[in-house]
Design an enzyme around this catalytic site. Structure first.
Site, PDB file in Angstrom:
ATOM      1  N   HIS A 281     102.451  29.804  12.878  1.00 53.94           N
ATOM      2  CA  HIS A 281     101.475  30.868  13.084  1.00 53.94           C
ATOM      3  C   HIS A 281     101.416  31.772  11.851  1.00 53.94           C
ATOM      4  O   HIS A 281     102.223  31.657  10.924  1.00 53.94           O
ATOM      5  CB  HIS A 281     101.830  31.670  14.326  1.00 53.94           C
ATOM      6  CG  HIS A 281     101.633  30.912  15.597  1.00 53.94           C
ATOM      7  ND1 HIS A 281     101.804  31.482  16.844  1.00 53.94           N
ATOM      8  CD2 HIS A 281     101.278  29.613  15.831  1.00 53.94           C
ATOM      9  CE1 HIS A 281     101.558  30.586  17.780  1.00 53.94           C
ATOM     10  NE2 HIS A 281     101.243  29.441  17.181  1.00 53.94           N
TER      11      HIS A 281
ATOM     12  N   GLU B 254     102.141  34.873  11.240  1.00 53.12           N
ATOM     13  CA  GLU B 254     103.296  35.700  10.905  1.00 53.12           C
ATOM     14  C   GLU B 254     104.373  34.898  10.175  1.00 53.12           C
ATOM     15  O   GLU B 254     104.943  35.356   9.181  1.00 53.12           O
ATOM     16  CB  GLU B 254     103.901  36.312  12.184  1.00 53.12           C
ATOM     17  CG  GLU B 254     102.957  37.227  12.933  1.00 53.12           C
ATOM     18  CD  GLU B 254     102.142  36.536  14.015  1.00 53.12           C
ATOM     19  OE1 GLU B 254     101.922  37.149  15.070  1.00 53.12           O
ATOM     20  OE2 GLU B 254     101.724  35.362  13.799  1.00 53.12           O
TER      21      GLU B 254
ATOM     22  N   CYS C 172     106.692  34.209  17.522  1.00 50.21           N
ATOM     23  CA  CYS C 172     106.593  35.000  16.286  1.00 50.21           C
ATOM     24  C   CYS C 172     107.423  36.280  16.380  1.00 50.21           C
ATOM     25  O   CYS C 172     107.898  36.788  15.362  1.00 50.21           O
ATOM     26  CB  CYS C 172     105.134  35.339  15.995  1.00 50.21           C
ATOM     27  SG  CYS C 172     104.184  33.890  15.494  1.00 50.21           S
TER      28      CYS C 172
ATOM     29  N   LEU D   1      75.373  14.660  13.560  1.00 49.49           N
ATOM     30  CA  LEU D   1      76.128  15.812  14.069  1.00 49.49           C
ATOM     31  C   LEU D   1      77.422  16.034  13.290  1.00 49.49           C
ATOM     32  O   LEU D   1      78.446  16.426  13.862  1.00 49.49           O
ATOM     33  CB  LEU D   1      76.423  15.660  15.567  1.00 49.49           C
ATOM     34  CG  LEU D   1      75.213  15.459  16.482  1.00 49.49           C
ATOM     35  CD1 LEU D   1      75.657  15.380  17.935  1.00 49.49           C
ATOM     36  CD2 LEU D   1      74.182  16.554  16.304  1.00 49.49           C
TER      37      LEU D   1
ATOM     38  N   ARG E  31      77.944  18.691   6.784  1.00 50.95           N
ATOM     39  CA  ARG E  31      77.581  18.125   5.490  1.00 50.95           C
ATOM     40  C   ARG E  31      77.289  19.196   4.425  1.00 50.95           C
ATOM     41  O   ARG E  31      77.741  19.078   3.300  1.00 50.95           O
ATOM     42  CB  ARG E  31      76.365  17.192   5.641  1.00 50.95           C
ATOM     43  CG  ARG E  31      76.640  16.005   6.552  1.00 50.95           C
ATOM     44  CD  ARG E  31      75.515  14.994   6.542  1.00 50.95           C
ATOM     45  NE  ARG E  31      74.262  15.508   7.060  1.00 50.95           N
ATOM     46  CZ  ARG E  31      73.959  15.587   8.360  1.00 50.95           C
ATOM     47  NH1 ARG E  31      74.858  15.224   9.271  1.00 50.95           N
ATOM     48  NH2 ARG E  31      72.784  16.028   8.744  1.00 50.95           N
TER      49      ARG E  31
ATOM     50  N   GLU F 172      73.074  21.722  20.415  1.00 51.39           N
ATOM     51  CA  GLU F 172      71.964  21.306  19.550  1.00 51.39           C
ATOM     52  C   GLU F 172      71.034  20.400  20.350  1.00 51.39           C
ATOM     53  O   GLU F 172      70.459  19.458  19.816  1.00 51.39           O
ATOM     54  CB  GLU F 172      72.482  20.585  18.299  1.00 51.39           C
ATOM     55  CG  GLU F 172      73.177  21.487  17.303  1.00 51.39           C
ATOM     56  CD  GLU F 172      73.125  20.937  15.887  1.00 51.39           C
ATOM     57  OE1 GLU F 172      72.012  20.680  15.389  1.00 51.39           O
ATOM     58  OE2 GLU F 172      74.208  20.763  15.296  1.00 51.39           O
TER      59      GLU F 172
END
Length: 345
Positions: free
Chosen positions: A53, A55, A92, A210, A213, A281
């Protein structure tokens, strides 16, 4: 003065967190910076789910810079309350306690009620000063899709649509509706998404790839192509040689047939595939279903300066069962197009 300094460094941590957009699901994108006397000792962001993570990356960076011995006098700024439970990585809070960091400043509170506020007590019990809620509104806004997924068990859904001034989704000829620069913004949304959803009719008509690019920013080499989700009433009607079934990313294509309950579908995308940000989409009929069920959280629309284009309307059919109020968050003039983006409520 201290509050201003806290906000400055939290803004820095938030910029770091942005590098993790589209990479960390089902975990949140988080940034952290360790500071002493106005100087950065170490910094980092959560890069990929299952790895260190923010931290722990910031602490490792401090040691790599030769600053490990200064950590007990330093402040760590984190965009989200440090995790206090062991998952695929260690807590963490344990790392912060082990390094005896002097102060922890964080923005958002963990929305998971099992962990919410636990970090404060654990750290304060070890003599570490804790300052929660710094730059909270900005951090909460940045993490809102993850908050939504945690609280509802469903992805945050963003509808991306392109229309003419009179609400048409297609042109009379087979040309792009949007300009080249506008398409870059659409690919940027793909970059920040975990999955893209279309209907069978879009697959048959457009044969889309999909894939990411031409986004506005260079994708991380660790970014996977988004899951490509196809909803259809008849799988046998889909062309077997379509790009989604034959390209190098074909294992990232998911098919669902005769979906009756979209909430069940969204829950499975989140729980089974780790989808926190879902991009629509699809065509107008499928978009209407999502709107009717109140499942669209965010709206991104590019408007091209023409009237009287193709036959397909944005939302076909009768009036929707309710009004959705659009809260605009951005408006971009993009060459000849306009792009608006905001939430629906």
């Amino acid at each position: 003065m201290q509050e201003q300094e806290h906000q400055q460094w939290m803004q820095h941590a938030l910029q770091l967190a942005r590098h993790g957009l589209g990479l960390t699901s089902p975990n949140p994108p988080v940034g952290a910076v360790i500071v002493l006397n106005g100087e950065v000792l170490g910094e980092g962001f959560h890069e990929v789910a299952g790895e260190a993570h923010a931290e722990r990356r910031a602490i490792a960076d401090a040691y790599a810079r030769g600053n490990g011995h200064l950590l007990p006098s330093a402040t760590i700024y984190v965009t989200l309350e440090p995790c206090s439970s062991v998952g695929r990585t260690g807590a963490c809070t344990d790392a912060i306690i082990q390094e005896k960091l002097g102060r922890v400043v964080y923005g958002s509170t963990d929305p998971d009620l099992r962990h919410q506020g636990r970090a404060d007590a654990l750290l304060q019990a070890q003599g570490i000063e804790v300052c929660p809620g710094v730059y909270k509104d900005a951090c909460d806004h940045f993490l809102r899709s993850w908050f939504h997924a945690i609280q509802t068990g469903r992805p945050w859904v963003t509808a991306k649509v392109a229309t003419t001034l009179d609400g048409r989704m297609t042109r009379r000829q087979n040309f792009w509706l949007s300009g080249v620069e506008t398409l870059r913004h659409a690919h940027q949304l793909r970059l920040e998404s975990d999955a893209i959803l279309i209907g069978g009719n879009t697959l048959r008509t457009d044969n889309p790839a999909l894939t990411i690019r031409t986004p506005l920013q260079t994708p991380s080499p660790r970014k996977q192509q988004p899951w490509r989700v196809v909803l259809t009433n008849n799988m046998l009607s889909l062309p077997p040689m379509a790009t989604l079934f034959t390209d190098e990313h074909k294992e990232r294509t998911l098919l669902w047939e005769n979906v009756k309950d979209f909430r069940v579908l969204l829950n499975e995308l989140y729980t089974r595939y780790g989808v926190v940000n879902l991009m629509l989409e699809c065509g107008g009929r499928l978009l209407r279903r999502f709107l009717e069920e109140g499942l669209v959280n965010e709206w991104m629309q590019s408007i091209s300066p023409m009237v009287g284009a193709g036959p397909d309307f944005l939302v076909p059919g009768d009036f929707l069962p309710q009004e959705f109020i659009f809260q605009r968050e951005s408006l971009i003039e993009c060459e000849r197009d306009i792009i608006i983006r905001g939430t629906l409520g």
